[in-house]
Design an enzyme around this catalytic site. Structure first.
Site, PDB file in Angstrom:
ATOM      1  N   LYS A 136       0.954  -1.132  -0.036  1.00 15.66           N
ATOM      2  CA  LYS A 136       0.014  -0.002   0.114  1.00 15.66           C
ATOM      3  C   LYS A 136       0.832   1.393  -0.140  1.00 15.66           C
ATOM      4  O   LYS A 136       2.011   1.165   0.245  1.00 15.66           O
ATOM      5  CB  LYS A 136      -0.973   0.006   1.051  1.00 15.66           C
ATOM      6  CG  LYS A 136      -2.038  -1.181   1.018  1.00 15.66           C
ATOM      7  CD  LYS A 136      -3.170  -1.082   1.854  1.00 15.66           C
ATOM      8  CE  LYS A 136      -4.177  -1.920   1.423  1.00 15.66           C
ATOM      9  NZ  LYS A 136      -5.545  -2.227   2.551  1.00 15.66           N
TER      10      LYS A 136
ATOM     11  N   ARG B  34      -3.456 -10.417   5.212  1.00 17.74           N
ATOM     12  CA  ARG B  34      -3.913 -10.379   3.678  1.00 17.74           C
ATOM     13  C   ARG B  34      -2.633  -9.851   2.789  1.00 17.74           C
ATOM     14  O   ARG B  34      -2.518  -8.738   3.066  1.00 17.74           O
ATOM     15  CB  ARG B  34      -5.053  -9.585   3.545  1.00 17.74           C
ATOM     16  CG  ARG B  34      -5.807  -9.646   2.081  1.00 17.74           C
ATOM     17  CD  ARG B  34      -7.212  -8.816   1.855  1.00 17.74           C
ATOM     18  NE  ARG B  34      -7.691  -9.001   0.582  1.00 17.74           N
ATOM     19  CZ  ARG B  34      -7.127  -8.197  -0.314  1.00 17.74           C
ATOM     20  NH1 ARG B  34      -6.622  -7.085  -0.093  1.00 17.74           N
ATOM     21  NH2 ARG B  34      -8.027  -8.350  -1.698  1.00 17.74           N
TER      22      ARG B  34
END
Length: 273
Positions: A196, A238
């Site tokens: 991210k 995840r």
């Protein structure tokens, strides 16, 4: 949880796995690398992403879910009730719900449910997100949604703080620093930091460069934050890079175990996996 995006526009791997055969093989490879769950998504939740209609999303995910379900546990990453229900019929046993609103679907079908926090929607969520106390507000929201799900009859309920979803970089770091508060709710915590943007910014700052580190070069930050998350009480991470994360979690778990005594090998531990 290994990430499998069957989308043309996801922020990291969009377009790589839109072909059913290629997506299925990648999902099976994630399982071989150690993923306990393969998370199949047909609509990007990257900041600024345009919505996809239910028919198109279902057409993307259902063939892949049906092909993978005999080999590995599959979750569906969706915010649409009709897509979630169809995915369960195709073999998914977990609904990874970015809207935190589909607990009734999970209850009706007898499957697990992940409630993720997101301020706003993907198209607008990064337009000046604001909180008085991000940790307290996310905790209260997730606790409320999880309790509603339990009351509705969902037995397997997860909570996810939604790192990067309607949060500034500082909000993300605050949530990661206080994951123990989410774990203290009693609901298992899932965390997704993989590749991210806040990691790209942090890694650029560490390298003293002006340009953010690209998604393809965020492995170290992704693995480090996954290990931190588990050490702080998360029960699931995840990730895109399953093999590296499994190895890092295994090494971190080994560091907490005593050394072999009298030449005997220590037992393998699954505490971190």
């Amino acid at each position: 949880m290994g990430i499998l995006n069957v989308t043309p526009d996801s922020f990291s791997d969009g377009g790589r796995f839109v072909d059913v055969d290629r997506a299925t093989e990648h999902g099976r490879e994630l399982a071989r690398q150690g993923a306990a769950i393969v998370d199949v998504g047909g609509e990007s939740t990257r900041p600024g992403a345009d919505p996809v209609d239910a028919d198109e999303e279902a057409a993307r995910v259902l063939p892949v879910i049906a092909a993978l379900a005999p080999h590995v546990r599959v979750s569906v990453d969706t915010a649409k009730a009709e897509v979630a229900a169809a995915a369960v019929e195709a073999g998914a046993t977990l609904i990874n719900d970015v809207s935190a609103s589909l607990h009734q679907v999970a209850a009706e079908h007898g499957v697990g449910w992940v409630a993720m926090h997101m301020q706003g929607r993907p198209r607008t969520m990064q337009h000046q997100p604001a909180y008085d106390d991000v940790v307290a507000e996310v905790e209260a929201f997730l606790r409320h949604r999880a309790e509603r799900a339990r009351e509705a009859g969902v037995e397997e309920v997860w909570i996810d703080p939604g790192i990067g979803c309607g949060k500034t970089f500082d909000h993300n770091w605050q949530l990661l620093a206080h994951l123990d508060r989410l774990a203290a709710t009693g609901f298992p915590v899932a965390v997704g930091t993989s590749r991210k943007a806040f990691l790209g910014a942090a890694m650029a700052a560490a390298d003293q460069i002006d340009t953010t580190v690209p998604t393809s070069d965020r492995l170290e930050g992704s693995v480090a934050t996954a290990v931190h998350a588990v050490a702080s009480g998360a029960a699931m991470v995840r990730v895109h890079d399953v093999a590296a994360t499994v190895a890092a979690l295994g090494a971190a778990g080994s560091a907490d175990r005593p050394s072999p005594v009298d030449g005997h090998d220590r037992e393998e531990s699954s505490a971190w996996l």
